[in-house]
Design an enzyme around this catalytic site. Structure first.
Site, PDB file in Angstrom:
ATOM      1  N   ARG A  31      47.131  31.890  53.363  1.00 44.79           N
ATOM      2  CA  ARG A  31      45.848  31.808  54.056  1.00 44.79           C
ATOM      3  C   ARG A  31      45.366  30.351  54.093  1.00 44.79           C
ATOM      4  NH1 ARG A  31      40.277  32.669  52.029  1.00 44.79           N
ATOM      5  NH2 ARG A  31      39.055  32.699  53.936  1.00 44.79           N
ATOM      6  N   CYS A  33      36.768  19.118   8.835  1.00 45.19           N
ATOM      7  CA  CYS A  33      36.775  17.903   8.009  1.00 45.19           C
ATOM      8  C   CYS A  33      35.502  17.725   7.199  1.00 45.19           C
ATOM      9  CB  CYS A  33      37.015  16.684   8.891  1.00 45.19           C
ATOM     10  SG  CYS A  33      35.638  16.353  10.002  1.00 45.19           S
ATOM     11  N   TYR A  67      48.247  44.765  56.053  1.00 46.62           N
ATOM     12  CA  TYR A  67      47.001  45.457  56.362  1.00 46.62           C
ATOM     13  C   TYR A  67      46.482  45.205  57.775  1.00 46.62           C
ATOM     14  CZ  TYR A  67      45.123  40.960  54.789  1.00 46.62           C
ATOM     15  OH  TYR A  67      44.880  39.628  54.636  1.00 46.62           O
ATOM     16  N   LYS A 115      41.415  47.276  48.506  1.00 49.94           N
ATOM     17  CA  LYS A 115      41.441  45.815  48.597  1.00 49.94           C
ATOM     18  C   LYS A 115      42.337  45.300  47.480  1.00 49.94           C
ATOM     19  CE  LYS A 115      38.636  41.788  49.360  1.00 49.94           C
ATOM     20  NZ  LYS A 115      38.981  40.891  48.274  1.00 49.94           N
ATOM     21  N   ASP A 141      71.720  52.698  42.937  1.00 54.02           N
ATOM     22  CA  ASP A 141      71.691  51.236  43.004  1.00 54.02           C
ATOM     23  C   ASP A 141      73.103  50.646  43.078  1.00 54.02           C
ATOM     24  OD1 ASP A 141      69.073  51.694  42.686  1.00 54.02           O
ATOM     25  OD2 ASP A 141      68.820  50.568  40.807  1.00 54.02           O
ATOM     26  N   ALA A 142      74.011  51.236  42.299  1.00 55.99           N
ATOM     27  CA  ALA A 142      75.365  50.672  42.237  1.00 55.99           C
ATOM     28  C   ALA A 142      76.031  50.718  43.611  1.00 55.99           C
ATOM     29  CB  ALA A 142      76.203  51.444  41.229  1.00 55.99           C
ATOM     30  N   GLU A 143      75.752  51.792  44.339  1.00 59.51           N
ATOM     31  CA  GLU A 143      76.363  51.926  45.665  1.00 59.51           C
ATOM     32  C   GLU A 143      75.784  50.872  46.622  1.00 59.51           C
ATOM     33  OE1 GLU A 143      76.618  55.666  48.541  1.00 59.51           O
ATOM     34  OE2 GLU A 143      76.857  56.145  46.415  1.00 59.51           O
ATOM     35  N   CYS A 148      31.610  17.368  16.266  1.00 57.16           N
ATOM     36  CA  CYS A 148      32.081  16.641  15.094  1.00 57.16           C
ATOM     37  C   CYS A 148      32.450  15.262  15.631  1.00 57.16           C
ATOM     38  CB  CYS A 148      33.312  17.323  14.503  1.00 57.16           C
ATOM     39  SG  CYS A 148      34.173  16.250  13.336  1.00 57.16           S
ATOM     40  N   GLU A 182      40.526  51.089  53.155  1.00 59.77           N
ATOM     41  CA  GLU A 182      41.802  50.728  52.531  1.00 59.77           C
ATOM     42  C   GLU A 182      41.489  50.186  51.153  1.00 59.77           C
ATOM     43  OE1 GLU A 182      43.339  47.735  55.138  1.00 59.77           O
ATOM     44  OE2 GLU A 182      43.550  49.149  56.780  1.00 59.77           O
ATOM     45  N   CYS A 205      31.441  20.070   9.938  1.00 63.88           N
ATOM     46  CA  CYS A 205      32.624  20.440  10.718  1.00 63.88           C
ATOM     47  C   CYS A 205      33.512  21.348   9.859  1.00 63.88           C
ATOM     48  CB  CYS A 205      33.393  19.181  11.121  1.00 63.88           C
ATOM     49  SG  CYS A 205      35.048  19.545  11.735  1.00 63.88           S
ATOM     50  N   SER A 264      37.559  35.484  55.640  1.00 60.54           N
ATOM     51  CA  SER A 264      37.449  36.308  54.429  1.00 60.54           C
ATOM     52  C   SER A 264      36.487  37.452  54.738  1.00 60.54           C
ATOM     53  CB  SER A 264      37.007  35.478  53.235  1.00 60.54           C
ATOM     54  OG  SER A 264      35.890  34.736  53.587  1.00 60.54           O
ATOM     55  N   LEU A 265      36.200  38.253  53.741  1.00 58.45           N
ATOM     56  CA  LEU A 265      35.354  39.417  53.975  1.00 58.45           C
ATOM     57  C   LEU A 265      34.017  39.240  53.273  1.00 58.45           C
ATOM     58  CD1 LEU A 265      38.007  42.187  53.285  1.00 58.45           C
ATOM     59  CD2 LEU A 265      36.848  41.830  55.464  1.00 58.45           C
ATOM     60  N   CYS A 270      39.035  13.420  12.324  1.00 60.13           N
ATOM     61  CA  CYS A 270      39.061  14.876  12.069  1.00 60.13           C
ATOM     62  C   CYS A 270      40.417  15.462  12.474  1.00 60.13           C
ATOM     63  CB  CYS A 270      37.939  15.538  12.851  1.00 60.13           C
ATOM     64  SG  CYS A 270      38.011  17.330  12.855  1.00 60.13           S
ATOM     65  N   ASP A 289      44.279  42.813  45.149  1.00 65.51           N
ATOM     66  CA  ASP A 289      43.951  41.492  44.624  1.00 65.51           C
ATOM     67  C   ASP A 289      45.226  40.664  44.504  1.00 65.51           C
ATOM     68  OD1 ASP A 289      42.411  39.511  43.685  1.00 65.51           O
ATOM     69  OD2 ASP A 289      41.995  40.397  41.733  1.00 65.51           O
TER      70      ASP A 289
HETATM   71  S1  IVH Z   1      41.461  42.818  56.048  1.00 59.51           S
HETATM   72  C1  IVH Z   1      39.142  39.280  58.399  1.00 59.51           C
HETATM   73  N1  IVH Z   1      42.438  44.456  54.307  1.00 59.51           N
HETATM   74  O1  IVH Z   1      41.006  40.151  51.018  1.00 59.51           O
HETATM   75  C2  IVH Z   1      39.656  39.599  57.083  1.00 59.51           C
HETATM   76  N2  IVH Z   1      42.069  42.213  53.602  1.00 59.51           N
HETATM   77  O2  IVH Z   1      38.311  38.571  51.315  1.00 59.51           O
HETATM   78  C3  IVH Z   1      40.409  40.854  57.217  1.00 59.51           C
HETATM   79  N3  IVH Z   1      42.718  41.764  51.289  1.00 59.51           N
HETATM   80  O3  IVH Z   1      41.959  37.230  52.580  1.00 59.51           O
HETATM   81  C4  IVH Z   1      41.088  41.141  55.984  1.00 59.51           C
HETATM   82  N4  IVH Z   1      43.421  43.798  50.816  1.00 59.51           N
HETATM   83  O4  IVH Z   1      43.859  38.623  51.781  1.00 59.51           O
HETATM   84  C5  IVH Z   1      42.032  43.196  54.518  1.00 59.51           C
HETATM   85  N5  IVH Z   1      43.302  46.054  52.902  1.00 59.51           N
HETATM   86  C6  IVH Z   1      42.921  44.799  53.108  1.00 59.51           C
HETATM   87  C7  IVH Z   1      42.992  43.808  52.102  1.00 59.51           C
HETATM   88  C8  IVH Z   1      42.543  42.517  52.400  1.00 59.51           C
HETATM   89  C9  IVH Z   1      43.255  42.567  50.355  1.00 59.51           C
HETATM   90  C10 IVH Z   1      42.384  40.329  51.097  1.00 59.51           C
HETATM   91  C11 IVH Z   1      42.831  39.450  52.226  1.00 59.51           C
HETATM   92  C12 IVH Z   1      41.670  38.594  52.589  1.00 59.51           C
HETATM   93  C13 IVH Z   1      40.677  38.888  51.521  1.00 59.51           C
HETATM   94  C14 IVH Z   1      39.323  38.945  52.166  1.00 59.51           C
END
Ligand code: IVH
Length: 668
Positions: free
Chosen positions: A131, A408, A223, A110, A29-31, A423, A108, A405, A77-78, A428, A112
């Site tokens: 998003r 009181c 992703y 998922k 890291d120092a380098e 209460c 993959e 309560c 979303s999924l 109180c 959070d």
């Molecule tokens: S693919 C069309 N891959 O999950 C949506 N999403 O509910 C394709 N997320 O908003 C998303 N890991 O932010 C994809 N390996 C992954 C993910 C991923 C987390 C999140 C993503 C998305 C939400 C979907």
């Protein structure tokens, strides 16, 4: 000279990549720090020539949090699959639409965190969006630049030229073990802790000050390759390989499967291993690998048909209830709290869980000494979901909900139309302490330094009998309290003085009126412009505001009828919102995702009641009805959604998860 400085930049980029992306540092890291200092020195000689993708330009470049910008294609979303059957159903749907062609799946983790899109022009990072509501994202370029795993310039080789335009999508996250540290710091600064890594990531990226983002240990996994020109890519796995070559960080636990049975065994492996992953993962994402097949399958309004999430079960454990205590809230509601034998659950030690109300204890037949199943679904706040009655030995105690309560000793009030036991003693001291703490909280007047310990002392010593008394505190009185030196006293009084500048909506929130939180307070002030104006209104006039129901209207008007002296005291104290003439014009309702659309809310939502959800929707110009019909635009489905969910599926009404809903509200 120019070539030297550019060579140095490339060398630093190389080592940044080795450290932050590949996790294989080649120099100490120092380098690395010495190389950075050398570059900073060289750049000082001609500051006007520093390019935006120089490794020194991570903090302070560009706007920190900017405008709403449309996504090139919606960030969908999924769909969620829970359990084997639902994932096999997903496969059946895919096969049917592809007329039984062979399909390969990629899985993959998922992650959070917070979904973002990153845009590169000629290999240089130019824009990052959250998003947002899926159609529009928030410009967070300046904040994303501070994340070391976001390359400011992509790696290019002769075999792997970088296309002129490249948009990728990924998930920003905070490693699990670092959330605890951030929360300790936040609590020390009287800020409320983040409930989960997702909120922590979102809070850190969606801030106005990129120096805050820079201090947070944020990381990212890319992703998907969402858009590019001039690249022929046949499969998702191939796209991921390309992205890695450009220098993006992609999650290593990605696998190709020939069948869904294979996917299921991979899932079973991860269910047992998930705790060992240093970041929060709430399931797998299963994707069809072939891009042409993805295109053929297409998307619904909400989610792609070529991918689904395959959710992990919520974290669960068992423990015993040592005792049940009753807390008195700021509006007088008595809440039973289970004191638990401390137990580890998803990385946190759990010692308390709310039992909500008297009814809940009866319905679940919860007794002191019982063994209970605790569940934590994403959030830190755990729920008791089951009582293991078969483990009873016979010495468990049935809890008697108090008739007085606990603070009181006034007889409590039970009413037919609500489960809450209250209460109703205006004097109180437990309520008063909570009201003062709430008045000082971030949602209200933001008086830093007025934490629960100080509030206790102020009330116990008779220095404060209502929130307005804070403004007449004398420094010699405060100075006498335990642990209050000159510095702390001065700071507290300064903060109290400063809080007089708070807006009318914040002061209104601070008054602890039943049903009046931030959203309702804003609606009320938008209509009446001042607390004084609102206090003159009758329930009918208040109820005429879209988004305000009869319960809220009644609660507000009766509060002002009973608390005139308190309002007069606040006025006399010189709070700006009472003294300043109101010149602002009523706000015109902005166009939102909800405007003009019809919603149905079902099941239990994570962070709010269904009534609160309705208020939020109506406040944004949406309509809420009780049954799903052809006219419903969206169903918001929480846990335990039943027939309304089935109806929505049948009528092809798009379904929003509680998380989607929060995102649309801008609260996720
Ligand atoms: S693919 C069309 N891959 O999950 C949506 N999403 O509910 C394709 N997320 O908003 C998303 N890991 O932010 C994809 N390996 C992954 C993910 C991923 C987390 C999140 C993503 C998305 C939400 C979907």
């Amino acid at each position: 000279m120019n070539t030297d400085i550019n060579r140095l930049r490339d060398l630093i980029r190389y080592h940044e990549r080795k450290y932050y992306i590949d996790d294989q540092p080649e120099i100490p890291d120092a380098e690395f720090d010495a190389l950075m200092r050398q570059l900073e020195e060289l750049e000082k000689t001609s500051p006007e020539d520093i390019p935006s993708d120089s490794p020194t330009q991570r903090v302070g470049g560009g706007v920190a949090l900017g405008s709403r910008i449309p996504h090139r294609s919606p960030m969908l979303s999924l769909d969620n699959a829970f359990g084997k059957e639902e994932i096999l159903d997903f496969g059946v749907r895919v096969k049917k639409l592809l007329e039984d062609a062979p399909v390969e799946y990629v899985t993959e983790l998922k992650i959070d965190g917070l979904g973002v899109s990153l845009l590169y022009e000629n290999g240089v990072f130019v824009r990052g969006l959250t998003r947002g509501d899926g159609e529009y994202g928030e410009d967070v370029t300046g904040n994303l630049r501070t994340i070391r795993a976001v390359p400011l310039r992509l790696t290019e080789t002769d075999d792997n030229p970088v296309p002129p335009i490249l948009e990728v999508r990924g998930e920003v996250f905070i490693p699990k073990h670092l959330l605890g540290e951030i929360n300790v710091q936040r609590e020390a600064a009287s800020e409320s802790p983040f409930a989960n890594p997702r909120n922590a990531a979102a809070g850190s990226v969606r801030t106005l000050d990129s120096t805050i983002t820079a201090k947070r240990p944020l990381d990212i996994f890319i992703y998907s390759l969402n858009y590019t020109e001039g690249l022929e890519i046949a499969t998702h796995t191939e796209a991921l390989e390309k992205l890695k070559c450009y220098g993006f960080k992609c999650n290593p636990h990605t696998e190709l499967h020939e069948s869904l049975e294979d996917v299921i065994s991979f899932y079973e492996h991860w269910v047992t291993k998930r705790e060992a992953i240093p970041y929060e993962v709430d399931g797998l994402v299963v994707k069809v690998n072939n891009i042409n097949q993805q295109k053929e399958l297409g998307s619904t309004a909400k989610s792609p048909r070529w991918a689904t999430s395959y959710k992990f079960p919520a974290h669960q454990t068992t423990t015993t209830i040592k005792n049940i205590e009753v807390q008195v809230g700021r509006t007088g509601v008595l809440t039973p709290i289970a004191i638990l034998e401390p137990v580890k659950l998803a990385g946190a030690t759990i010692t308390h869980a709310t039992l909500h109300n008297e009814q809940e204890i009866h319905n679940k037949d919860v007794r002191i000494g019982d063994t209970v199943v605790l569940e934590r679904a994403g959030d830190v706040i755990p729920k008791i979901i089951d009582v293991q009655k078969e483990k009873r030995k016979g010495d468990e105690d049935v809890f008697q909900f108090p008739d007085l309560c606990p603070s009181c000793n006034t007889p409590v009030q039970r009413s037919e139309n609500e489960v809450a036991v209250r209460c109703v003693n205006a004097g109180c001291s437990a309520q008063l302490k909570r009201r003062i703490a709430h008045f000082a909280s971030r949602k209200a007047l933001e008086i830093e330094g007025l934490g629960p310990a100080t509030v206790n002392q102020l009330v116990n010593n008779g220095l404060v009998g209502d929130v307005a008394d804070l403004y007449t505190l004398k420094s010699q009185e405060v100075r006498k309290l335990d642990r209050m030196g000159d510095g702390l006293t001065h700071n507290l009084l300064h903060q109290i003085e400063h809080s007089k500048q708070a807006s009318a909506a914040k002061v209104l929130v601070g008054l602890s009126i039943f049903h009046v939180g931030e959203t309702v307070a804003e609606l009320l002030i938008d209509r009446f412009l001042s607390i004084e104006g609102l206090s003159q209104a009758d329930a009918e006039t208040i109820e005429a505001i879209p988004g305000i129901g009869p319960q809220i209207a009644e609660s507000v008007s009766s509060f002002f009828a009973q608390n005139r002296p308190l309002i007069e005291k606040l006025k006399a104290a010189g709070l700006r919102c009472f003294t300043e003439e109101v010149v602002q014009a009523p706000k015109i309702l902005k166009e939102t995702f909800f405007s003009g659309k019809t919603f149905v809310v079902t099941g239990s939502l994570t962070d709010m009641t269904r009534t609160e959800a309705s208020t939020e929707i109506k406040a944004r110009g949406g309509k809420v009805t009780s049954s799903v019909t052809g006219k419903t635009d969206y169903l918001i489905a929480g846990d335990g959604a039943g027939s309304k969910y089935d109806k929505a599926v049948e009528l092809e009404v798009p379904i929003l998860t509680p998380e989607d809903f929060l995102e649309h509200l801008g609260k996720s």
